[in-house]
Design an enzyme around this catalytic site. Structure first.
Site, mmCIF file in Angstrom:
data_model
loop_
_atom_site.group_PDB
_atom_site.id
_atom_site.type_symbol
_atom_site.label_atom_id
_atom_site.label_comp_id
_atom_site.label_asym_id
_atom_site.label_seq_id
_atom_site.Cartn_x
_atom_site.Cartn_y
_atom_site.Cartn_z
ATOM 1 N N ASN A 117 1.647 -3.151 -5.257
ATOM 2 C CA ASN A 117 2.907 -2.805 -5.913
ATOM 3 C C ASN A 117 3.154 -3.670 -7.155
ATOM 4 O OD1 ASN A 117 3.709 -5.283 -4.638
ATOM 5 N ND2 ASN A 117 5.840 -4.606 -4.745
ATOM 6 N N GLY A 167 17.820 -2.522 2.542
ATOM 7 C CA GLY A 167 16.642 -3.010 1.847
ATOM 8 C C GLY A 167 16.884 -3.682 0.511
ATOM 9 N N LYS A 199 0.866 3.417 -4.846
ATOM 10 C CA LYS A 199 0.518 2.080 -4.347
ATOM 11 C C LYS A 199 -0.912 1.984 -3.821
ATOM 12 C CE LYS A 199 5.225 0.601 -3.271
ATOM 13 N NZ LYS A 199 6.136 0.005 -2.272
ATOM 14 N N GLY A 236 3.610 4.547 6.055
ATOM 15 C CA GLY A 236 3.216 4.466 4.650
ATOM 16 C C GLY A 236 3.045 3.045 4.159
#
Length: 264
Positions: free
Chosen positions: A86, A227, A65, A127
């Site tokens: 992304n 998620g 990414k 991250g």
């Protein structure tokens, strides 16, 4: 037919082809989506292949990414702010970089009806996913702090360690670390005591069953979600960019329902 795909390494676990297939079917889009497992030494060539083969776009996942950014022709202001891409759009041979993880976080919180304004938010991890969540929730008025085992003072957000987190009582706890992902769903990034100190738990990982963090949250009566909605939300946002369309939020319910049925 337009062609899209996912760049990353490894990719064996990815649900993206299934999710995109459902989106294309629901929206009547003539497109196909494939996995492109690319080792880092071939990343530049892989991006060139988008132009050579007229592949209209691609998603990017771990660990690329940030690494794709210098290989692109331009990136959106949002991707620039997050320093993570992304989603890539091939626009007549010009590769444009975007970040739709941000959109996935926003859609998840909106669908849950969770208020972020003036809420204290603690995000586990530093991250790419952490940055997307941090910026998205800060932009909604949250007071964001990151949690890391090795706090980096260079981060634009305040960063504390896990020992300090034990002394915190906050509103929202977000997990963007890989701890709790399959097959290690019996592991949690934090203790049960820390979970008890928050009202809302959002785990950016996803699986068919709750991992230890979510099981603990439910047992303590906390509002929580995994998620999957974020994953579907960012995929829908990517399709909107690639196809130059707007997908109504009401469509997400239908898409998410079909994803859950296919997955189970």
């Amino acid at each position: 037919m337009n062609f899209y795909g996912l760049f990353g390494y490894p990719l064996g676990h990815s649900m993206s082809p299934m999710i995109h297939k459902i989106i294309y079917e629901k929206m009547g889009i003539d497109a196909a989506y494939k996995l492109f497992e690319v080792e880092e030494e071939y990343l530049a060539q892989a991006l060139d292949s988008l132009k050579i083969l007229d592949i209209r776009g691609a998603n990017v996942t771990i660990p690329y990414k940030k690494k794709v950014i210098p290989l692109l022709d331009q990136i959106s202001p949002k991707a620039e702010k997050l320093q993570a891409v992304n989603t890539i759009k091939n626009k007549d041979g010009i590769l444009e970089g975007y970040n739709t993880d941000y959109d996935g976080v926003v859609r998840t919180f909106e669908r849950q009806g969770w208020t972020v304004q003036n809420q204290s938010v603690y995000i586990l991890g530093t991250g790419g996913a952490s940055q997307a969540a941090a910026h998205a929730l800060q932009d909604q008025g949250g007071w964001v702090t990151l949690v890391s085992r090795s706090p980096d003072k260079k981060n634009i957000f305040p960063v504390i360690d896990y020992q300090t987190l034990e002394e915190v009582e906050g509103n929202i706890l977000v997990n963007t670390t890989p701890i709790g992902m399959p097959p290690k769903i019996d592991q949690s990034p934090v203790s049960d005591q820390i979970v008890s100190q928050f009202d809302i738990i959002f785990d950016a990982t996803y699986d068919k069953v709750d991992n230890k963090l979510l099981k603990t949250a439910r047992s303590l009566g906390k509002e929580c979600v995994n998620g999957l909605e974020m994953l579907v939300g960012q995929a829908i946002a990517a399709v909107e960019i690639w196809e130059d369309i707007s997908i109504d939020d009401s469509v997400m319910d239908d898409i998410l329902s079909h994803v859950q049925k296919e997955w189970m």
